[in-house]
Design a protein around this motif. Sequence first.
Motif, PDB file in Angstrom:
ATOM      1  N   SER A  37      -1.188  -2.977 -16.983  1.00  0.00           N
ATOM      2  CA  SER A  37      -1.928  -3.928 -16.154  1.00  0.00           C
ATOM      3  C   SER A  37      -2.735  -3.177 -15.095  1.00  0.00           C
ATOM      4  N   PRO A  38      -3.989  -3.568 -14.905  1.00  0.00           N
ATOM      5  CA  PRO A  38      -4.789  -2.920 -13.862  1.00  0.00           C
ATOM      6  C   PRO A  38      -4.296  -3.261 -12.457  1.00  0.00           C
ATOM      7  N   ALA A  39      -3.430  -4.265 -12.350  1.00  0.00           N
ATOM      8  CA  ALA A  39      -2.907  -4.648 -11.041  1.00  0.00           C
ATOM      9  C   ALA A  39      -2.029  -3.538 -10.453  1.00  0.00           C
ATOM     10  N   GLY A  40      -1.510  -2.631 -11.310  1.00  0.00           N
ATOM     11  CA  GLY A  40      -0.676  -1.532 -10.820  1.00  0.00           C
ATOM     12  C   GLY A  40      -1.428  -0.649  -9.847  1.00  0.00           C
ATOM     13  N   ALA A  41      -2.652  -0.262 -10.234  1.00  0.00           N
ATOM     14  CA  ALA A  41      -3.453   0.618  -9.378  1.00  0.00           C
ATOM     15  C   ALA A  41      -3.744  -0.049  -8.044  1.00  0.00           C
ATOM     16  N   VAL A  42      -4.051  -1.342  -8.098  1.00  0.00           N
ATOM     17  CA  VAL A  42      -4.375  -2.076  -6.871  1.00  0.00           C
ATOM     18  C   VAL A  42      -3.145  -2.141  -5.956  1.00  0.00           C
ATOM     19  N   ALA A  43      -1.992  -2.415  -6.555  1.00  0.00           N
ATOM     20  CA  ALA A  43      -0.752  -2.490  -5.768  1.00  0.00           C
ATOM     21  C   ALA A  43      -0.454  -1.150  -5.099  1.00  0.00           C
ATOM     22  N   LEU A  44      -0.645  -0.072  -5.825  1.00  0.00           N
ATOM     23  CA  LEU A  44      -0.354   1.259  -5.274  1.00  0.00           C
ATOM     24  C   LEU A  44      -1.312   1.592  -4.130  1.00  0.00           C
ATOM     25  N   LEU A  45      -2.598   1.281  -4.328  1.00  0.00           N
ATOM     26  CA  LEU A  45      -3.571   1.581  -3.270  1.00  0.00           C
ATOM     27  C   LEU A  45      -3.320   0.708  -2.044  1.00  0.00           C
ATOM     28  N   ARG A  46      -2.861  -0.510  -2.266  1.00  0.00           N
ATOM     29  CA  ARG A  46      -2.526  -1.367  -1.121  1.00  0.00           C
ATOM     30  C   ARG A  46      -1.375  -0.737  -0.327  1.00  0.00           C
ATOM     31  N   ARG A  47      -0.403  -0.171  -1.029  1.00  0.00           N
ATOM     32  CA  ARG A  47       0.708   0.489  -0.348  1.00  0.00           C
ATOM     33  C   ARG A  47       0.211   1.722   0.419  1.00  0.00           C
ATOM     34  N   PHE A  48      -0.684   2.485  -0.202  1.00  0.00           N
ATOM     35  CA  PHE A  48      -1.262   3.654   0.476  1.00  0.00           C
ATOM     36  C   PHE A  48      -2.007   3.214   1.742  1.00  0.00           C
ATOM     37  N   GLN A  49      -2.716   2.094   1.633  1.00  0.00           N
ATOM     38  CA  GLN A  49      -3.471   1.579   2.781  1.00  0.00           C
ATOM     39  C   GLN A  49      -2.533   1.328   3.961  1.00  0.00           C
ATOM     40  N   GLN A  50      -1.351   0.757   3.652  1.00  0.00           N
ATOM     41  CA  GLN A  50      -0.381   0.483   4.718  1.00  0.00           C
ATOM     42  C   GLN A  50       0.123   1.772   5.351  1.00  0.00           C
ATOM     43  N   LEU A  51       0.228   2.824   4.511  1.00  0.00           N
ATOM     44  CA  LEU A  51       0.778   4.093   4.997  1.00  0.00           C
ATOM     45  C   LEU A  51      -0.272   4.957   5.669  1.00  0.00           C
ATOM     46  N   GLU A  52      -1.518   4.750   5.267  1.00  0.00           N
ATOM     47  CA  GLU A  52      -2.590   5.609   5.771  1.00  0.00           C
ATOM     48  C   GLU A  52      -2.751   5.417   7.268  1.00  0.00           C
ATOM     49  N   PRO A  53      -2.577   6.477   8.026  1.00  0.00           N
ATOM     50  CA  PRO A  53      -2.671   6.314   9.478  1.00  0.00           C
ATOM     51  C   PRO A  53      -4.120   6.107   9.906  1.00  0.00           C
TER      52      PRO A  53
END
Length: 583
Positions: free
Chosen positions: A216-232
């Motif tokens: 599912s392409p939603a995997g990449a989006v979910a991962l980048l959303r998590r990175f966004q939360q972590l990205e200072p």
Amino acid sequence: MRRWVFLPLFLAGCAALYILQRSNASAPITPRPLLYIVADTQREAERIPLALTRVSDQEEIKVGQKIAMDYGLPSQHSDNPDVARISAYLNSVGDKIAEHVQRKAIPYHFYVQDDRNLVNAFALPGGHIVVGRGLLELIESEDELAAVLGHEITHVDNRHAIGSLQYELASRKIGLGEAYQIGRPAVEVFEAGYTKDQELEADRVGLGLAVAAGYSPAGAVALLRRFQQLEPADTQRAASPIEEFAEVPFSALAEYFRSHPPASERRAALEGEISARGWDSSRPLRPLGIRMIFLSDAGERLNRAGNFQTSIERFKEALTLDPTYVRAWRGLAAVSWRSGDARETARAEEEAIRRGAVGLDWPFLARALAASDPKNGLSRLTALEEGAYGNTVYGVPAVNDSFRSAKVNQAGFEFLQGNKNALADFQAILRDAPQTPSIQAAALYVMAWWTYRAGKLDVAEKELQNAHQILPGYGGVDLQLAWVLTDLGRQADAETLVDSPKQIDRAERQALQAVLKWRTEDRQGAALQFEAAARTDPVWMVPGYVENNYSNAAASVIKQLQAGESARRLKEMQERRRRLVQR
Ligand SMILES: [Zn+2]
């Protein structure tokens, strides 16, 4: 030509990053701005057109193998069962994605770098893909992993990796055949990432490969959303969200964000691509088949830190994903014991044994059963021992050291219940056992704990003195003897034993010293020692743990010390709050 100027700076940046990562994983201040400059100049440098000859697939495979060997890529076959499992999983997912590449001649190999400070993945020319354990900890579904692997595969398939190497070699005026001569920095070229355009292309094309493989392409989006939360947003706001994500060291995360375009931009680009291509994002994400390993890692760390409740949650989550994962059962047993829950300890340890755990810790299980189920505990213990050693589970010979340990603990259990034959049974076990000092001392040591718990202090003392004579300095004997002597009122004798073997548990030694001081009327010294013990290991603040491990007399002293320490902490907190209000 300009590239010559940047190379020393680039290497200095790599060195700084490397030192930062190794020396202090939780450094609050990071050289992020410097690293950005380094990465940006490098990216710019790569935009300078340079006439590159096209490298054939065969040449690329050859040079890739050389670099991989020089780097010492982690073996795909590890003695560590977890690492072997991760490696097999990476290859099974990666192979599915690699089926859809354009350059079919390149064989792909996937490796896990067993280092939680490596929150990154990189691709070497010739199809060697390395994923850091730190990055895997942040991935929650197989579809997310597929996106990561698709991205790295694209760096190879679309010639980003070999192109980057060619630039590096051109700048040093050495040929492809000598690539291995540049050593470790060659790998850092690939770890450092690519131009922004190449990164976005790898996201886009890589996700296409993953979708073609059924993800599912939603995997990449979910991962980048998590990175966004972590990205200072800035370096000041560093440490806050880390605990949420398995406590990944911040400096390691910073490296990832340095080497990639901002997660928000990558996500927006991918969402555009998904709707333009009409990819179906509605399918549920598949669970990550190796996630129980990282949840158990987190559970163990949290247990050590005294965060018992969260630790238990992590192990239970791991077991929901995979109930056959023995390490999570054992981890759950360990943290349950430390949190004072003997019933859950016994249940989890029994599950681990039934599911084939090796290296059984019979005293541990027996103590948990004695504390939680005095009525049926002994029959549960016997049943497990017969199951494990009656040639029904493992097919091991019925008589071995572990078997004897099981018997010793059964006799101990009976002793605790007041069975008159228990001591004679125990002596018979000692007689039948090999007369090796280590086996005899171990058996006496185990037995002494049961007699101590049953309040038969004189018997316990004799057993421990014997063990000490048979094998002076046998692990834990002196400390156990000191606990017996303090209950007997012989504080000076106990005192001399506490200090002798330095290798034993520091927190336990501090707690025992606190008890000794308490009993010699040095209340202030006792409080200070106990504060130190609780700081060394938070388990000393758990009443249930103390009750399950020590005599009633010792436990009642420790409970008073716990109450004093709780009061001190409360007062300290109130004072801190008052000072804050005054400011
Ligand atoms: Zn990349």
